[in-house]
Write a protein that holds these residues in place. Sequence first.
Motif, PDB file in Angstrom:
ATOM      1  N   THR A  51       0.920  -1.203   0.013  1.00 44.55           N
ATOM      2  CA  THR A  51       0.078   0.137  -0.054  1.00 44.55           C
ATOM      3  C   THR A  51       0.775   1.136  -0.002  1.00 44.55           C
ATOM      4  O   THR A  51       1.542   1.431   1.061  1.00 44.55           O
ATOM      5  CB  THR A  51      -0.843  -0.037   1.075  1.00 44.55           C
ATOM      6  OG1 THR A  51      -1.644  -1.083   1.036  1.00 44.55           O
ATOM      7  CG2 THR A  51      -1.718   1.315   1.101  1.00 44.55           C
ATOM      8  N   ARG A  54      -0.607   7.947   0.866  1.00 45.61           N
ATOM      9  CA  ARG A  54      -1.113   8.758  -0.041  1.00 45.61           C
ATOM     10  C   ARG A  54      -0.679  10.072   0.277  1.00 45.61           C
ATOM     11  O   ARG A  54      -0.810  10.621   1.625  1.00 45.61           O
ATOM     12  CB  ARG A  54      -2.672   8.579   0.654  1.00 45.61           C
ATOM     13  CG  ARG A  54      -3.443   7.283  -0.002  1.00 45.61           C
ATOM     14  CD  ARG A  54      -4.758   7.441   0.011  1.00 45.61           C
ATOM     15  NE  ARG A  54      -5.440   6.163  -0.363  1.00 45.61           N
ATOM     16  CZ  ARG A  54      -6.811   5.915  -0.342  1.00 45.61           C
ATOM     17  NH1 ARG A  54      -7.491   7.131  -0.308  1.00 45.61           N
ATOM     18  NH2 ARG A  54      -7.406   5.064  -0.621  1.00 45.61           N
ATOM     19  N   SER A 135      -1.676   2.396  -9.890  1.00 46.53           N
ATOM     20  CA  SER A 135      -2.204   2.985  -8.551  1.00 46.53           C
ATOM     21  C   SER A 135      -1.670   3.933  -7.946  1.00 46.53           C
ATOM     22  O   SER A 135      -1.388   4.040  -6.844  1.00 46.53           O
ATOM     23  CB  SER A 135      -2.038   1.501  -7.504  1.00 46.53           C
ATOM     24  OG  SER A 135      -2.627   0.479  -7.849  1.00 46.53           O
ATOM     25  N   HIS A 136      -0.936   4.785  -8.769  1.00 46.82           N
ATOM     26  CA  HIS A 136      -0.260   6.077  -8.589  1.00 46.82           C
ATOM     27  C   HIS A 136      -0.874   7.254  -9.558  1.00 46.82           C
ATOM     28  O   HIS A 136      -1.200   6.788 -10.457  1.00 46.82           O
ATOM     29  CB  HIS A 136       1.205   6.077  -8.545  1.00 46.82           C
ATOM     30  CG  HIS A 136       1.841   5.298  -7.366  1.00 46.82           C
ATOM     31  ND1 HIS A 136       1.817   4.064  -7.508  1.00 46.82           N
ATOM     32  CD2 HIS A 136       2.748   5.734  -6.738  1.00 46.82           C
ATOM     33  CE1 HIS A 136       2.546   3.452  -6.477  1.00 46.82           C
ATOM     34  NE2 HIS A 136       3.055   4.452  -6.009  1.00 46.82           N
ATOM     35  N   HIS A 147      -4.974   1.487  -5.099  1.00 53.55           N
ATOM     36  CA  HIS A 147      -4.261   1.846  -3.877  1.00 53.55           C
ATOM     37  C   HIS A 147      -3.225   0.765  -3.431  1.00 53.55           C
ATOM     38  O   HIS A 147      -2.813   0.727  -2.368  1.00 53.55           O
ATOM     39  CB  HIS A 147      -4.977   2.400  -2.517  1.00 53.55           C
ATOM     40  CG  HIS A 147      -6.089   3.133  -3.086  1.00 53.55           C
ATOM     41  ND1 HIS A 147      -5.701   4.640  -3.642  1.00 53.55           N
ATOM     42  CD2 HIS A 147      -7.339   3.092  -2.979  1.00 53.55           C
ATOM     43  CE1 HIS A 147      -6.932   5.222  -3.804  1.00 53.55           C
ATOM     44  NE2 HIS A 147      -7.713   4.493  -3.439  1.00 53.55           N
ATOM     45  N   ARG A 148      -3.042  -0.173  -4.374  1.00 55.48           N
ATOM     46  CA  ARG A 148      -2.141  -1.224  -4.298  1.00 55.48           C
ATOM     47  C   ARG A 148      -1.098  -1.447  -5.234  1.00 55.48           C
ATOM     48  O   ARG A 148      -1.544  -1.283  -6.483  1.00 55.48           O
ATOM     49  CB  ARG A 148      -2.752  -2.567  -3.881  1.00 55.48           C
ATOM     50  CG  ARG A 148      -3.677  -2.753  -3.037  1.00 55.48           C
ATOM     51  CD  ARG A 148      -2.888  -2.723  -1.270  1.00 55.48           C
ATOM     52  NE  ARG A 148      -4.281  -2.900  -0.500  1.00 55.48           N
ATOM     53  CZ  ARG A 148      -4.974  -1.710   0.173  1.00 55.48           C
ATOM     54  NH1 ARG A 148      -4.606  -0.592  -0.526  1.00 55.48           N
ATOM     55  NH2 ARG A 148      -5.900  -1.956   0.953  1.00 55.48           N
TER      56      ARG A 148
END
Length: 377
Positions: A51, A54, A135-136, A147-148
């Motif tokens: 993960t 953020r 996920s970025h 988000h992984r």
Amino acid sequence: MTSPHVRRKKSTIVRSIRRAATTGGLRVVFRTLEHLAPAAGGRLALRLWCTPPRRRTAAPTVPAGPSGATTFTGPYDGAPFTVEVNGGTVTGRAWGSGPFVYLAHGWGGSASQLHGFVPTLVAAGYRVVAWDALSHGRSGPGVLGPHRATLSEFADALTAVVRAHGPAHAVIAHSLGASATGLAVLDGLPVRRLVMIAPMADPLPYIQAFRRTLGIGPVVGDRLIAAMESLVGRPITDYDLGTRADRAGELPPLLVVQDRSDREVYPADGATMATAWPGRLHRTHGLGHGRILADPEVVRRAVDFVRESGTGTGPHARPRRGTAITTAPGGARNGATVTGPAGGRPLRGTGEVRPASQEDPLPVPPERAAPVPQEAT
């Protein structure tokens, strides 16, 4: 293979997990799962490990480019593109024309963090390509969902983007993006020149720090490693870039840029990569892990290295060992320039470097090494 520095300090990411462990009882959870359900503990640990943090996205700081570098006017003004990677969609932008230079961001980052390199590269006559990893940023989710992410996905994204655009004259990569680039090159991706900024040389010491932070016992810890290896389809030792580079044949010329006050990766990891590749090591002071990307002197040195004509005969020509140079923020020299081979041979997995000979001393990492991040494999 655990670094002694891991015990002394933690990175901002690991510290945030430690706070969560204190307030949310994760250490209790893992202690329970160690005895009752180690397989479930391994899956939970893998989910946490993969993960990215953020982070609040700020407008990138773009150093003033050379006169005439007017084609870059903002973080999203380039030609947009998308590339499919392992069923996910990577989104990026491209600027300028000429040989391709690729910009790879790090864990929890985005392409905008490297936009400071664009004006100078475009003015120097390069086609610059940057993207957000799965996920970025603006890219879609990876194989583990939103988000992984994993280091392998970072490497696969680079390979896919290069195949979609054209041969890589150079890659400038930061943090986990640098590690992923090293992995891709060692796996066979042709790159003529390579700049690694704050690379992670081997994930295993970071995994050990992650385990200790959350109180993950040996049974769940073994399940975590097994789950990682099953997910990426290769042993964890494949990600020990220092060992693999040391055993490799021809490799492209490498410049490593590492700040002594980096609080995300070991400063010694830069020395490991520069020694094993071998390559040049450029040390800075006071720039940390993120601000190093916006430093005009770092940008200048990276672009100058990209513009050098290689001494080898092909895209994987192994360079002669280069120089170790130290600068302070803003580009001021700190101490003398040291030339000669990067003579300190790293002690694998320890974050330490054996002293070099008096003829070619490589700066030894400070006694209090930087703390470690949660990086995904």
